[in-house]
Scaffold this motif. Structure first.
Motif, PDB file in Angstrom:
ATOM      1  N   SER A   1       3.071   9.000 -62.528  1.00  0.00           N
ATOM      2  CA  SER A   1       4.300   9.329 -63.251  1.00  0.00           C
ATOM      3  C   SER A   1       4.089  10.370 -64.338  1.00  0.00           C
ATOM      4  O   SER A   1       5.047  10.854 -64.943  1.00  0.00           O
ATOM      5  N   GLY A   2       2.818  10.696 -64.597  1.00  0.00           N
ATOM      6  CA  GLY A   2       2.516  11.679 -65.628  1.00  0.00           C
ATOM      7  C   GLY A   2       2.086  11.074 -66.938  1.00  0.00           C
ATOM      8  O   GLY A   2       1.533  11.772 -67.799  1.00  0.00           O
ATOM      9  N   ALA A   3       2.313   9.781 -67.138  1.00  0.00           N
ATOM     10  CA  ALA A   3       1.897   9.116 -68.376  1.00  0.00           C
ATOM     11  C   ALA A   3       0.394   8.875 -68.371  1.00  0.00           C
ATOM     12  O   ALA A   3      -0.215   8.651 -67.317  1.00  0.00           O
ATOM     13  N   ASP A   4      -0.217   8.926 -69.549  1.00  0.00           N
ATOM     14  CA  ASP A   4      -1.655   8.705 -69.653  1.00  0.00           C
ATOM     15  C   ASP A   4      -1.995   7.235 -69.442  1.00  0.00           C
ATOM     16  O   ASP A   4      -1.310   6.339 -69.964  1.00  0.00           O
ATOM     17  N   ARG A   5      -3.062   6.992 -68.674  1.00  0.00           N
ATOM     18  CA  ARG A   5      -3.565   5.634 -68.453  1.00  0.00           C
ATOM     19  C   ARG A   5      -4.872   5.479 -69.216  1.00  0.00           C
ATOM     20  O   ARG A   5      -5.777   6.307 -69.114  1.00  0.00           O
ATOM     21  N   SER A   6      -5.000   4.408 -69.971  1.00  0.00           N
ATOM     22  CA  SER A   6      -6.204   4.156 -70.757  1.00  0.00           C
ATOM     23  C   SER A   6      -7.285   3.551 -69.876  1.00  0.00           C
ATOM     24  O   SER A   6      -7.028   3.096 -68.756  1.00  0.00           O
ATOM     25  N   MET A   7      -8.489   3.525 -70.394  1.00  0.00           N
ATOM     26  CA  MET A   7      -9.603   2.930 -69.653  1.00  0.00           C
ATOM     27  C   MET A   7      -9.376   1.442 -69.424  1.00  0.00           C
ATOM     28  O   MET A   7      -9.849   0.883 -68.440  1.00  0.00           O
ATOM     29  N   ALA A   8      -8.653   0.796 -70.339  1.00  0.00           N
ATOM     30  CA  ALA A   8      -8.342  -0.621 -70.153  1.00  0.00           C
ATOM     31  C   ALA A   8      -7.483  -0.831 -68.909  1.00  0.00           C
ATOM     32  O   ALA A   8      -7.476  -1.916 -68.331  1.00  0.00           O
ATOM     33  N   GLU A   9      -6.776   0.233 -68.483  1.00  0.00           N
ATOM     34  CA  GLU A   9      -5.944   0.143 -67.285  1.00  0.00           C
ATOM     35  C   GLU A   9      -6.707   0.542 -66.024  1.00  0.00           C
ATOM     36  O   GLU A   9      -6.643  -0.150 -65.011  1.00  0.00           O
ATOM     37  N   TRP A  10      -7.415   1.692 -66.090  1.00  0.00           N
ATOM     38  CA  TRP A  10      -8.046   2.184 -64.861  1.00  0.00           C
ATOM     39  C   TRP A  10      -9.483   1.721 -64.680  1.00  0.00           C
ATOM     40  O   TRP A  10     -10.032   1.826 -63.573  1.00  0.00           O
ATOM     41  N   ALA A  11     -10.106   1.162 -65.708  1.00  0.00           N
ATOM     42  CA  ALA A  11     -11.477   0.629 -65.573  1.00  0.00           C
ATOM     43  C   ALA A  11     -11.671  -0.540 -66.527  1.00  0.00           C
ATOM     44  O   ALA A  11     -12.519  -0.492 -67.420  1.00  0.00           O
ATOM     45  N   PRO A  12     -10.917  -1.612 -66.369  1.00  0.00           N
ATOM     46  CA  PRO A  12     -11.031  -2.739 -67.320  1.00  0.00           C
ATOM     47  C   PRO A  12     -12.399  -3.392 -67.340  1.00  0.00           C
ATOM     48  O   PRO A  12     -12.779  -4.015 -68.337  1.00  0.00           O
ATOM     49  N   TYR A  13     -13.176  -3.249 -66.246  1.00  0.00           N
ATOM     50  CA  TYR A  13     -14.504  -3.866 -66.195  1.00  0.00           C
ATOM     51  C   TYR A  13     -15.485  -3.210 -67.161  1.00  0.00           C
ATOM     52  O   TYR A  13     -16.581  -3.740 -67.400  1.00  0.00           O
ATOM     53  N   LEU A  14     -15.130  -2.061 -67.748  1.00  0.00           N
ATOM     54  CA  LEU A  14     -16.004  -1.387 -68.709  1.00  0.00           C
ATOM     55  C   LEU A  14     -15.869  -1.946 -70.120  1.00  0.00           C
ATOM     56  O   LEU A  14     -16.624  -1.548 -71.006  1.00  0.00           O
ATOM     57  N   LEU A  15     -14.948  -2.858 -70.328  1.00  0.00           N
ATOM     58  CA  LEU A  15     -14.696  -3.400 -71.660  1.00  0.00           C
ATOM     59  C   LEU A  15     -15.289  -4.798 -71.800  1.00  0.00           C
ATOM     60  O   LEU A  15     -15.196  -5.620 -70.885  1.00  0.00           O
ATOM     61  N   TYR A  16     -15.889  -5.071 -72.967  1.00  0.00           N
ATOM     62  CA  TYR A  16     -16.351  -6.412 -73.286  1.00  0.00           C
ATOM     63  C   TYR A  16     -15.168  -7.261 -73.769  1.00  0.00           C
ATOM     64  O   TYR A  16     -14.138  -6.718 -74.190  1.00  0.00           O
ATOM     65  N   PRO A  17     -15.278  -8.572 -73.683  1.00  0.00           N
ATOM     66  CA  PRO A  17     -14.178  -9.440 -74.118  1.00  0.00           C
ATOM     67  C   PRO A  17     -13.734  -9.111 -75.537  1.00  0.00           C
ATOM     68  O   PRO A  17     -14.555  -8.932 -76.441  1.00  0.00           O
ATOM     69  N   GLY A  18     -12.433  -8.986 -75.705  1.00  0.00           N
ATOM     70  CA  GLY A  18     -11.876  -8.686 -77.021  1.00  0.00           C
ATOM     71  C   GLY A  18     -11.764  -7.208 -77.318  1.00  0.00           C
ATOM     72  O   GLY A  18     -11.169  -6.811 -78.324  1.00  0.00           O
ATOM     73  N   GLN A  19     -12.311  -6.343 -76.472  1.00  0.00           N
ATOM     74  CA  GLN A  19     -12.234  -4.909 -76.690  1.00  0.00           C
ATOM     75  C   GLN A  19     -10.939  -4.339 -76.122  1.00  0.00           C
ATOM     76  O   GLN A  19     -10.420  -4.828 -75.116  1.00  0.00           O
ATOM     77  N   THR A  20     -10.460  -3.278 -76.746  1.00  0.00           N
ATOM     78  CA  THR A  20      -9.352  -2.505 -76.184  1.00  0.00           C
ATOM     79  C   THR A  20      -9.845  -1.204 -75.572  1.00  0.00           C
ATOM     80  O   THR A  20      -9.102  -0.534 -74.858  1.00  0.00           O
ATOM     81  N   HIS A  21     -11.119  -0.868 -75.857  1.00  0.00           N
ATOM     82  CA  HIS A  21     -11.750   0.325 -75.288  1.00  0.00           C
ATOM     83  C   HIS A  21     -13.265   0.185 -75.472  1.00  0.00           C
ATOM     84  O   HIS A  21     -13.721  -0.602 -76.307  1.00  0.00           O
ATOM     85  N   PRO A  22     -14.070   0.928 -74.709  1.00  0.00           N
ATOM     86  CA  PRO A  22     -15.530   0.874 -74.905  1.00  0.00           C
ATOM     87  C   PRO A  22     -15.907   1.466 -76.263  1.00  0.00           C
ATOM     88  O   PRO A  22     -15.117   2.172 -76.892  1.00  0.00           O
ATOM     89  N   CYS A  23     -17.116   1.189 -76.695  1.00  0.00           N
ATOM     90  CA  CYS A  23     -17.594   1.745 -77.951  1.00  0.00           C
ATOM     91  C   CYS A  23     -19.110   1.911 -77.913  1.00  0.00           C
ATOM     92  O   CYS A  23     -19.792   1.333 -77.063  1.00  0.00           O
ATOM     93  N   PHE A  24     -19.621   2.731 -78.805  1.00  0.00           N
ATOM     94  CA  PHE A  24     -21.056   2.973 -78.895  1.00  0.00           C
ATOM     95  C   PHE A  24     -21.422   3.160 -80.359  1.00  0.00           C
ATOM     96  O   PHE A  24     -20.549   3.221 -81.232  1.00  0.00           O
TER      97      PHE A  24
END
Length: 621
Positions: free
Chosen positions: A72-95
């Motif tokens: 649809s043209g809207a941006d999809r976050s990593m939580a949507e297209w790769a949720p397995y990359l997030l640890y419990p409680g995260q909204t996005h990966p971090c380093f």
């Protein structure tokens, strides 16, 4: 960042640096920040290298979100297209970017169809337990054999071919081979479990032997497990995708090939092991997305005995098909591992690489001329090694391509680094108080095993025992030990190694030199591989007996001016020094760069193994 998609994407990178305000970077394809290389009809590598106007803060969690456009043209976050990359409680990966390397993870030798558990999965579980920035590792170091191009399970090869077809990875033509091209290779009856019949210089390959070697059989691909040795560029690229990510496995439905009864049984056994491997891939992808990761190749990333001797190199690189096989793994390593270590060193190589893949855009077949030209360039490339200006500095050595070749005895093992490379290594060390060095093979190994390798070398059979270690070549061994004795090189060294499929720790000091350096040889191997247990037990025991401090055999080694005190695994029987168990190494360093904790995170889920100094054992080397 390294991302592979089915079409080129314009993306948005959002950074959340601690307490600072959010930063936004728009990543357009084919720009300096987002290089896109198409390797197949539906396969686009995105090499993301964002230069920041201001540095990111140190010692705090830095979140990021790589957003991609939806239908649809809207941006999809990593939580949507790769949720397995997030640890419990995260909204996005971090380093975390550490002000100094206070804690690190390291390991080598990850064979997908090994019956051992995956150490990266165990490391991901450990990382999930580390809540704050201080507890996180500064870096994850993969120290060799990230893939096994020369030892592939039948079900993995079937999955590779299915993914090649699904993504439309580009094909190629072969010169000097039994098969004409990569498509014919996949369809050949010998493609599964019998590839040794297709590889150069095997007895069954008489036509090639007559043509290139005058009828004399010469060893090239010497591994005992070459039955499914990867050959084409598309095969190696597909394997990288399958060993790092769970997504490609969801795109394919592998169909077992026609096999005889004995091979069907083997196929089923390997399929069961690979099923467990695939189940762990979300965890593998997650730790790679949350920890700064660096890599270096070793032999199995290319082929067993890669560049072991001058004779091996001459035999391989004068044969067009053998040279192509080795070259394809180097191209793949460049795209999937090497580039990310030091992007600025690969700019010109990437130009040639992009030009090569553009030759296949019309008919899906690579042009052999540019492919061979690129392989020649990578064969002489001298920037695989790299160093980071961290505290302590991190120096990663190339022990595979800049070898000290024996001119008088070309069949004998080459030195792991030549004089020029060792000189550069010394220059990188000068003026530093401490250093972390990555050497894929241990600089200080088990002397009994090195002695066995030396005996086979004297008998003219170095290929039978992988007779390559730092002490096997007099020139490189002498220069290396002189570097450690130099007055202006560091006082503390931590040497991280793998390769050998078991783990150990040595505390090394120079004899009769009170102000000499202190060296910790820390070996963690394998991530997903193990040494034959009974054989390693006997090697460990015999090594203690034969090379005790009072043994005259110590005078026949090149390390007799060094004093070596082994650390002991706390979960083994008294006296045993070698730990045989898949997992990941974890090292904690104090402010002077000395290790204060050395652990092996065991992949089988058992408590971590701690290596502790034994003051009663002091092995004079």
């Amino acid at each position: 960042m390294w991302l592979v998609t089915s079409r080129p994407l314009a993306m948005t990178l959002r950074l959340f640096p601690g307490e600072s305000r959010e930063r936004v970077h728009v990543l357009e394809p084919d720009t300096a920040a987002c290089r896109v290389i198409q390797v197949g009809r539906n396969a686009f590598f995105h090499l993301i290298d964002v230069t920041l106007d201001t540095a990111l803060p140190l010692d705090c969690l830095i979140g990021y979100d790589l957003q991609i456009p939806s239908a649809s043209g809207a941006d999809r976050s990593m939580a949507e297209w790769a949720p397995y990359l997030l640890y419990p409680g995260q909204t996005h990966p971090c380093f975390v970017i550490k002000s100094r390397i206070d804690r690190l993870l390291h390991g080598s030798c990850r064979k997908p169809h090994s019956r051992a558990r995956d150490g990266l999965v165990r490391a991901d579980q450990w990382l999930a337990e580390q809540g704050n920035a201080e507890a996180r590792p500064a870096v994850l170091l993969m120290t060799g054999d990230q893939i096994y191009a020369d030892d592939v399970a039948g079900p993995m090869l079937v999955a590779i071919h299915a993914l090649i077809k699904r993504l439309g990875l580009y094909q190629e033509r072969f010169d000097g081979a039994v098969v004409e091209d990569s498509e014919a290779l996949a369809q050949d009856p010998a493609s599964y479990y019998r590839r040794e019949k297709l590889l150069p210089a095997f007895k069954s390959n008489e036509a090639l032997r007559e043509r290139f070697f005058g009828g004399v059989e010469k060893p090239i691909f010497t591994t005992n497990n070459a039955h499914n040795h990867l050959v084409s560029l598309s095969e190696v690229l597909a394997m990288y995708l399958l060993v790092w990510s769970p997504v490609p496995w969801t795109l394919i439905e592998p169909v077992p090939p026609e096999l005889d009864e004995s091979l069907r049984e083997r196929y089923c056994e390997e399929a069961g092991v690979l099923k467990d491997f695939v189940q762990g891939l979300p965890s593998v992808a997650r730790i790679l997305a949350n920890v700064p990761t660096l890599m270096i190749f070793d032999d199995h990333d290319v082929t067993d005995d890669w560049n072991l001797s001058a004779l091996w190199e001459k035999t391989v690189y004068e044969h067009p098909f053998a040279r192509r096989i080795v070259g394809n793994t180097l191209i793949s390593y460049t795209l999937c591992q090497g580039w990310g270590n030091q992007p600025e060193a690969f700019q010109e190589v990437l130009e040639s690489l992009a030009d090569l893949f553009e030759t296949a855009c019309s008919d899906g077949v690579l042009d052999s001329g540019p492919q061979d030209e690129l392989i020649g360039r990578l064969q002489h490339f001298q920037h695989w090694h790299y160093e980071l200006p961290t505290s302590p500095p991190l120096i990663v050595l190339d022990t595979r391509t800049r070898r000290w070749r024996s001119e008088r005895h070309p069949s004998r093992p080459s030195g792991l680094m030549d004089w020029e490379a060792l000189t550069e290594f010394q220059q990188a060390l000068l003026g530093h108080r401490a250093a972390i060095v990555v050497s894929a093979p241990p600089m200080f190994g088990v002397k009994l095993i090195e002695a066995v390798q030396r005996i086979f070398t004297w008998c003219g059979q170095p290929l039978m025992v992988d007779a390559e270690n730092w002490m096997a070549h007099p020139g490189s061994a002498h220069v290396l030990l002189r570097i450690f004795r130099h007055s202006r090189t560091p006082g503390n060294y931590v040497i991280l190694s793998g390769d050998v499929h078991y783990s150990f720790v040595y505390d090394v000091r120079i004899r009769d030199q009170e102000t000499g350096p202190r060296i910790w040889q820390i070996t963690s191997s394998g991530v997903k591989n193990e040494f034959p247990p009974r054989l390693l037990e006997w090697f460990d025991r015999l090594n203690r007996w034969l090379y005790a401090p009072w043994s005259p055999l110590n005078w026949f080694t090149k390390r007799r001016r060094m004093e070596v005190s082994p650390y002991l695994p706390d979960r083994r029987e008294a006296g045993e020094r070698l730990w045989n168990g898949a997992g990941m190494g974890l090292v904690e360093l104090d402010e002077s760069g000395c290790p204060i904790t050395i652990l092996q995170l065991n992949a089988d889920g058992s408590p971590a193994t701690r290596f502790v100094a034994d003051q009663k054992v002091f092995n004079a080397d």
